[in-house]
Design a protein around this motif. Structure first.
Motif, PDB file in Angstrom:
ATOM      1  N   CYS A  40      53.035  31.682  49.054  1.00  8.65           N
ATOM      2  CA  CYS A  40      53.657  32.490  50.100  1.00  8.65           C
ATOM      3  C   CYS A  40      52.669  33.561  50.516  1.00  8.65           C
ATOM      4  O   CYS A  40      51.828  33.975  49.718  1.00  8.65           O
ATOM      5  CB  CYS A  40      54.916  33.161  49.569  1.00  8.65           C
ATOM      6  N   ALA A  41      52.777  34.011  51.754  1.00  9.32           N
ATOM      7  CA  ALA A  41      51.863  35.048  52.243  1.00  9.32           C
ATOM      8  C   ALA A  41      52.581  35.937  53.246  1.00  9.32           C
ATOM      9  O   ALA A  41      53.541  35.520  53.896  1.00  9.32           O
ATOM     10  CB  ALA A  41      50.641  34.405  52.897  1.00  9.32           C
ATOM     11  N   ARG A  42      52.078  37.163  53.349  1.00 12.10           N
ATOM     12  CA  ARG A  42      52.519  38.079  54.401  1.00 12.10           C
ATOM     13  C   ARG A  42      51.398  39.073  54.641  1.00 12.10           C
ATOM     14  O   ARG A  42      50.582  39.341  53.760  1.00 12.10           O
ATOM     15  CB  ARG A  42      53.827  38.778  54.062  1.00 12.10           C
ATOM     16  N   ILE A  60      43.893  42.502  55.607  1.00  9.79           N
ATOM     17  CA  ILE A  60      44.376  42.345  54.236  1.00  9.79           C
ATOM     18  C   ILE A  60      45.677  41.551  54.281  1.00  9.79           C
ATOM     19  O   ILE A  60      46.594  41.870  55.045  1.00  9.79           O
ATOM     20  CB  ILE A  60      44.623  43.714  53.560  1.00  9.79           C
ATOM     21  N   ILE A  61      45.728  40.505  53.454  1.00  7.01           N
ATOM     22  CA  ILE A  61      46.898  39.634  53.342  1.00  7.01           C
ATOM     23  C   ILE A  61      47.388  39.701  51.900  1.00  7.01           C
ATOM     24  O   ILE A  61      46.583  39.708  50.965  1.00  7.01           O
ATOM     25  CB  ILE A  61      46.522  38.163  53.670  1.00  7.01           C
ATOM     26  N   GLN A  81      49.029  39.222  45.024  1.00  6.25           N
ATOM     27  CA  GLN A  81      47.606  39.564  45.034  1.00  6.25           C
ATOM     28  C   GLN A  81      47.213  39.873  46.473  1.00  6.25           C
ATOM     29  O   GLN A  81      47.647  39.188  47.399  1.00  6.25           O
ATOM     30  CB  GLN A  81      46.803  38.374  44.502  1.00  6.25           C
ATOM     31  N   SER A  82      46.386  40.887  46.670  1.00  9.02           N
ATOM     32  CA  SER A  82      45.883  41.202  48.009  1.00  9.02           C
ATOM     33  C   SER A  82      44.512  40.585  48.188  1.00  9.02           C
ATOM     34  O   SER A  82      43.674  40.635  47.284  1.00  9.02           O
ATOM     35  CB  SER A  82      45.792  42.721  48.198  1.00  9.02           C
ATOM     36  N   PRO A  88      39.158  38.366  47.142  1.00  8.94           N
ATOM     37  CA  PRO A  88      40.125  39.309  46.560  1.00  8.94           C
ATOM     38  C   PRO A  88      39.754  40.751  46.883  1.00  8.94           C
ATOM     39  O   PRO A  88      38.581  41.081  47.009  1.00  8.94           O
ATOM     40  CB  PRO A  88      40.031  39.056  45.063  1.00  8.94           C
ATOM     41  N   CYS A  89      40.758  41.594  47.026  1.00 10.82           N
ATOM     42  CA  CYS A  89      40.527  43.025  47.277  1.00 10.82           C
ATOM     43  C   CYS A  89      40.362  43.767  45.958  1.00 10.82           C
ATOM     44  O   CYS A  89      40.911  43.430  44.972  1.00 10.82           O
ATOM     45  CB  CYS A  89      41.695  43.627  48.035  1.00 10.82           C
TER      46      CYS A  89
END
Length: 157
Positions: free
Chosen positions: A85-87, A126-127, A135-136, A156-157
Protein backbone atom coordinates in the motif's frame (compact mmCIF):
# COMPACT_ATOMS: atom_id res chain seq x y z
CA UNK A 1 -2.45 -13.43 -18.53
CA UNK A 2 -0.62 -16.66 -19.30
CA UNK A 3 -1.86 -18.42 -16.21
CA UNK A 4 -1.99 -21.94 -14.92
CA UNK A 5 -5.47 -21.87 -13.35
CA UNK A 6 -4.51 -24.60 -10.84
CA UNK A 7 -2.16 -22.11 -9.10
CA UNK A 8 -4.93 -19.64 -8.27
CA UNK A 9 -6.16 -19.68 -4.69
CA UNK A 10 -9.00 -17.25 -5.42
CA UNK A 11 -11.32 -16.86 -8.36
CA UNK A 12 -10.07 -14.35 -10.92
CA UNK A 13 -11.25 -13.62 -14.43
CA UNK A 14 -8.31 -14.64 -16.58
CA UNK A 15 -7.44 -15.23 -20.20
CA UNK A 16 -5.45 -18.26 -21.26
CA UNK A 17 -2.64 -17.61 -23.70
CA UNK A 18 -0.20 -19.86 -25.50
CA UNK A 19 3.48 -18.99 -25.18
CA UNK A 20 5.07 -18.74 -28.63
CA UNK A 21 8.53 -17.97 -27.25
CA UNK A 22 10.27 -16.59 -24.19
CA UNK A 23 13.44 -14.58 -23.73
CA UNK A 24 15.25 -13.17 -20.71
CA UNK A 25 13.25 -9.93 -21.03
CA UNK A 26 9.79 -11.11 -21.98
CA UNK A 27 7.33 -13.26 -23.84
CA UNK A 28 5.50 -13.53 -27.13
CA UNK A 29 2.00 -14.85 -26.46
CA UNK A 30 -0.90 -15.77 -28.71
CA UNK A 31 -4.61 -16.00 -28.01
CA UNK A 32 -6.71 -17.64 -30.72
CA UNK A 33 -10.11 -16.76 -29.23
CA UNK A 34 -11.43 -13.38 -28.20
CA UNK A 35 -10.81 -12.35 -24.63
CA UNK A 36 -10.42 -9.33 -22.42
CA UNK A 37 -9.48 -6.01 -24.00
CA UNK A 38 -5.76 -5.23 -24.13
CA UNK A 39 -4.00 -1.94 -24.83
CA UNK A 40 -0.41 -0.91 -25.49
CA UNK A 41 1.53 -0.33 -22.29
CA UNK A 42 -0.98 -2.20 -20.12
CA UNK A 43 0.25 -3.61 -16.79
CA UNK A 44 -0.26 -7.36 -16.56
CA UNK A 45 0.21 -10.09 -13.99
CA UNK A 46 1.27 -13.36 -15.56
CA UNK A 47 2.30 -16.73 -14.28
CA UNK A 48 4.25 -18.86 -16.76
CA UNK A 49 3.48 -22.56 -16.67
CA UNK A 50 6.93 -23.36 -15.23
CA UNK A 51 6.79 -20.79 -12.41
CA UNK A 52 5.40 -20.71 -8.89
CA UNK A 53 5.17 -16.89 -8.83
CA UNK A 54 3.35 -14.22 -10.74
CA UNK A 55 5.42 -11.65 -12.61
CA UNK A 56 4.44 -8.12 -13.48
CA UNK A 57 4.78 -7.27 -17.14
CA UNK A 58 3.83 -4.64 -19.68
CA UNK A 59 2.34 -5.00 -23.15
CA UNK A 60 4.90 -3.71 -25.66
CA UNK A 61 3.11 -4.51 -28.91
CA UNK A 62 -0.12 -6.13 -30.14
CA UNK A 63 -0.94 -7.65 -33.52
CA UNK A 64 -4.41 -8.79 -34.64
CA UNK A 65 -4.49 -11.85 -36.91
CA UNK A 66 -6.84 -12.12 -39.92
CA UNK A 67 -8.75 -14.96 -38.23
CA UNK A 68 -9.32 -12.93 -35.05
CA UNK A 69 -6.46 -14.14 -32.88
CA UNK A 70 -4.20 -11.76 -31.01
CA UNK A 71 -0.41 -11.89 -30.69
CA UNK A 72 1.21 -9.87 -27.89
CA UNK A 73 4.76 -8.86 -27.10
CA UNK A 74 5.13 -8.70 -23.33
CA UNK A 75 8.06 -7.14 -21.44
CA UNK A 76 8.67 -8.60 -17.98
CA UNK A 77 9.29 -5.87 -15.42
CA UNK A 78 12.47 -6.50 -13.42
CA UNK A 79 12.07 -7.70 -9.85
CA UNK A 80 9.85 -9.93 -7.78
CA UNK A 81 6.51 -8.21 -7.17
CA UNK A 82 5.01 -7.76 -3.72
CA UNK A 83 1.62 -6.13 -3.25
CA UNK A 84 1.92 -3.16 -0.90
CA UNK A 85 0.00 0.00 0.00
CA UNK A 86 1.18 3.55 -0.59
CA UNK A 87 0.16 7.14 0.01
CA UNK A 88 1.83 10.48 -0.45
CA UNK A 89 2.93 12.39 2.64
CA UNK A 90 0.21 14.93 1.79
CA UNK A 91 -2.36 12.12 2.21
CA UNK A 92 -1.42 11.07 5.77
CA UNK A 93 -4.65 10.17 7.50
CA UNK A 94 -6.18 9.11 4.17
CA UNK A 95 -6.49 5.44 3.15
CA UNK A 96 -3.54 3.80 1.44
CA UNK A 97 -3.79 2.98 -2.27
CA UNK A 98 -2.70 -0.22 -4.01
CA UNK A 99 0.89 -0.39 -5.20
CA UNK A 100 3.66 -2.89 -5.95
CA UNK A 101 7.23 -3.17 -4.79
CA UNK A 102 9.50 -4.85 -7.35
CA UNK A 103 12.32 -6.23 -5.23
CA UNK A 104 15.58 -7.54 -6.56
CA UNK A 105 16.34 -11.22 -5.96
CA UNK A 106 19.26 -11.68 -3.58
CA UNK A 107 21.28 -13.36 -6.32
CA UNK A 108 20.96 -10.38 -8.67
CA UNK A 109 22.38 -6.89 -8.12
CA UNK A 110 19.50 -4.72 -9.32
CA UNK A 111 17.69 -1.57 -8.23
CA UNK A 112 14.26 -1.94 -6.64
CA UNK A 113 11.31 -0.03 -8.04
CA UNK A 114 7.76 0.95 -7.11
CA UNK A 115 4.60 0.77 -9.20
CA UNK A 116 2.19 3.52 -8.20
CA UNK A 117 -0.97 5.12 -9.59
CA UNK A 118 -0.35 7.62 -12.41
CA UNK A 119 0.34 11.23 -11.55
CA UNK A 120 2.21 10.64 -8.29
CA UNK A 121 5.64 11.67 -9.53
CA UNK A 122 7.27 14.91 -8.50
CA UNK A 123 11.07 15.06 -8.24
CA UNK A 124 12.09 14.21 -4.67
CA UNK A 125 8.52 13.49 -3.52
CA UNK A 126 8.25 11.50 -0.29
CA UNK A 127 5.92 8.49 -0.39
CA UNK A 128 4.86 6.36 2.56
CA UNK A 129 4.73 2.66 1.70
CA UNK A 130 3.34 -0.10 3.87
CA UNK A 131 4.05 -3.82 3.66
CA UNK A 132 4.54 -5.18 7.16
CA UNK A 133 5.60 -1.78 8.50
CA UNK A 134 5.29 1.81 7.30
CA UNK A 135 8.38 3.25 5.61
CA UNK A 136 9.06 6.59 3.91
CA UNK A 137 10.81 6.59 0.55
CA UNK A 138 11.81 9.32 -1.89
CA UNK A 139 10.94 9.04 -5.60
CA UNK A 140 14.06 9.39 -7.76
CA UNK A 141 12.89 9.02 -11.35
CA UNK A 142 10.27 7.61 -13.70
CA UNK A 143 11.22 4.26 -15.29
CA UNK A 144 8.04 3.14 -17.11
CA UNK A 145 4.47 4.24 -17.48
CA UNK A 146 1.29 2.93 -18.98
CA UNK A 147 -2.45 3.28 -18.70
CA UNK A 148 -3.16 3.17 -14.98
CA UNK A 149 0.39 2.96 -13.57
CA UNK A 150 3.86 4.46 -13.34
CA UNK A 151 7.08 2.71 -12.22
CA UNK A 152 9.72 4.65 -10.27
CA UNK A 153 13.20 4.43 -8.87
CA UNK A 154 13.27 5.26 -5.17
CA UNK A 155 15.45 5.28 -2.10
CA UNK A 156 14.64 5.03 1.61
CA UNK A 157 14.49 8.31 3.54
Amino acid sequence: LYINREKLSATYRVDTWEMVNQSANGFRLIRSVSGRKMVHGQLLALCPHDSQRFLLAQTVWLMQEHKGGLIAGIKALPGLPTAICARTTEQRGEPYQRAFLLASPKSVQMEQSLILPPGWYRPGRIIEIFDKNAQSVQLKGLLDSGPGFERFKFEPC
